[in-house]
Design an enzyme around this catalytic site. Structure first.
Site, PDB file in Angstrom:
ATOM      1  N   GLU A 171      11.948 -11.046  -6.860  1.00  0.00           N
ATOM      2  CA  GLU A 171      11.031 -10.145  -7.559  1.00  0.00           C
ATOM      3  C   GLU A 171      10.647 -10.693  -8.930  1.00  0.00           C
ATOM      4  OE1 GLU A 171       9.457  -7.212  -6.703  1.00  0.00           O
ATOM      5  OE2 GLU A 171      10.085  -7.807  -4.694  1.00  0.00           O
ATOM      6  N   CYS A 191      -5.490  -4.992   1.293  1.00  0.00           N
ATOM      7  CA  CYS A 191      -6.150  -4.361   0.139  1.00  0.00           C
ATOM      8  C   CYS A 191      -6.195  -5.359  -1.015  1.00  0.00           C
ATOM      9  CB  CYS A 191      -5.399  -3.094  -0.254  1.00  0.00           C
ATOM     10  SG  CYS A 191      -6.337  -2.005  -1.355  1.00  0.00           S
ATOM     11  N   CYS A 218     -10.810  -3.143   4.931  1.00  0.00           N
ATOM     12  CA  CYS A 218     -10.621  -1.698   5.122  1.00  0.00           C
ATOM     13  C   CYS A 218     -10.563  -1.309   6.594  1.00  0.00           C
ATOM     14  CB  CYS A 218     -11.733  -0.936   4.415  1.00  0.00           C
ATOM     15  SG  CYS A 218     -11.763  -1.187   2.622  1.00  0.00           S
ATOM     16  N   CYS A 276      -7.029  -1.184   7.668  1.00  0.00           N
ATOM     17  CA  CYS A 276      -6.090  -0.495   6.790  1.00  0.00           C
ATOM     18  C   CYS A 276      -5.548   0.766   7.459  1.00  0.00           C
ATOM     19  CB  CYS A 276      -6.776  -0.134   5.473  1.00  0.00           C
ATOM     20  SG  CYS A 276      -5.696   0.773   4.334  1.00  0.00           S
ATOM     21  N   CYS A 305      -8.108   7.188   1.818  1.00  0.00           N
ATOM     22  CA  CYS A 305      -8.530   6.363   0.677  1.00  0.00           C
ATOM     23  C   CYS A 305      -9.869   6.854   0.153  1.00  0.00           C
ATOM     24  CB  CYS A 305      -8.632   4.896   1.104  1.00  0.00           C
ATOM     25  SG  CYS A 305      -9.181   3.801  -0.218  1.00  0.00           S
TER      26      CYS A 305
END
Length: 356
Positions: free
Chosen positions: A37, A192, A199, A202, A208
């Site tokens: 991370e 995204c 899209c 998605c 959204c």
């Protein structure tokens, strides 16, 4: 979409399409997730893969990292940039070993108190490696949520960030937290995306607002543009008869903190005082092709010079934070990427750098 429906759709998508073969997803532990991370902050996955493998091979656990010299940590980090991340890794490893008996604290709140671990990174460690319910808001997730909510302001602003954290908290489920967290990061990284979001594929397009109002190509709102200032420095490569280069270690805080660097001069006319400091005389001096390096808040224009030198002494250095660096058999030191590039292209790749 309700929060439950949103989370269910995201997890179902992840189970079929999400990334499951990244190295930090194997033998999952708080240490491996934490290092990944931190490396992934402002860095692409493709870049991090090799660095993560080398780092784990050299420093496989938090005890090894805590015991390692900072120079070794910075050496393994060389080229990743944003070196404060590496220094904070070292500090946190030592703190975990000293204050937590080598075990990472088991709450996002406690994790966020450690150096270099903000709320989002703490949430990722807690959810991905411990299965704890903790929201995250890294860059990818921020973009997904900004589009889903049709956020009308720059997501990095304080008020906008507060709104997105509230939304992240609302949507994070009680179950399947690790899969949901990874799914949200994958969704932002693969579908995204900043440009040309996919899209049609998605899983949450029905929820959204950007998609529903055909604003997905306009959102998130871009960061307000500002003119980046420039700073110019001269950097001499003082090369002795063996081909070694004189370097100095920068202060532990600030720009390139703790890394070894070429001397910085306001202008090459200041070279004489540096030569006197180290009892050196010039054999040959020539300008090299300049190099621009961009930081987050300014451009650094580097004017490099190749300066071949000799000394009447045994080439001792004036202070402990200086050394002669052999680029043909380099020690394991942390070098800023532009410094490493200048040394390699001047002395390793270029005929002008052949040893005399």
């Amino acid at each position: 979409m309700s929060p439950d429906a949103f989370a269910a759709a995201v997890v179902a998508w992840y189970q079929e399409h999400g990334r499951k073969d990244l190295p930090w997803q194997q033998n999952v532990s708080p240490y491996r997730v934490w290092v990944s991370e931190i490396m992934l902050q402002q860095t692409q996955v493709s870049t991090v893969l090799d660095y993560f493998a080398r780092f784990m091979q050299a420093l496989p656990d938090v005890q090894a990292l805590a015991a390692a010299p900072l120079d070794e940590v910075l050496h393994l980090w060389t080229g990743l940039g944003y070196y404060t991340r590496a220094r904070n890794l070292h500090k946190t490893a030592q703190q975990v070993c000293e204050s937590y008996q080598g075990e990472f604290p088991r709450s996002a709140e406690d994790l966020a108190t450690l150096p270099g671990i903000g709320p989002s990174t703490a949430g990722a460690i807690a959810s991905l490696s411990m299965g704890l319910r903790a929201p995250i808001l890294d860059g990818n997730v921020k973009r997904v949520l900004a589009r889903c909510s049709a956020l009308g302001s720059y997501p990095g602003g304080s008020q906008a960030s507060k709104q997105l954290w509230q939304l992240a908290e609302l949507l994070t489920p009680q179950q399947d937290v690790a899969q949901y967290t990874q799914a949200m990061m994958d969704l932002g990284a693969t579908l995204c995306t900043r440009k040309q979001p996919e899209c049609s594929r998605c899983p949450v397009q029905k929820g959204c607002l950007a998609y529903q109002t055909e604003q997905q190509h306009l959102l998130p709102v871009a960061r307000p543009r500002k003119v980046m200032p420039e700073r110019r420095v001269s950097m001499p490569l003082l090369v002795d008869l063996s081909g070694s280069v004189l370097l100095y270690q920068r202060p532990s805080t600030g720009l390139w903190g703790g890394l070894w660097s070429l001397p910085e001069l306001g202008d090459i006319s200041q070279l004489d005082s540096l030569l006197q400091q180290h009892q050196l005389t010039v054999e040959q001096q020539q300008p090299l092709i300049g190099l621009r390096h961009t930081f987050s808040h300014f451009h650094l224009e580097i004017e490099p010079w190749l300066v071949r030198v000799k000394s009447s002494t045994a080439l001792a250095v004036a202070e402990n934070n200086w050394l002669w660096y052999n680029p043909y058999n380099p020690p394991r030191l942390g070098l800023a990427a532009p410094i490493k590039e200048l040394i390699e292209r001047t002395l390793i790749q270029s005929p002008a750098g052949d040893r005399q």
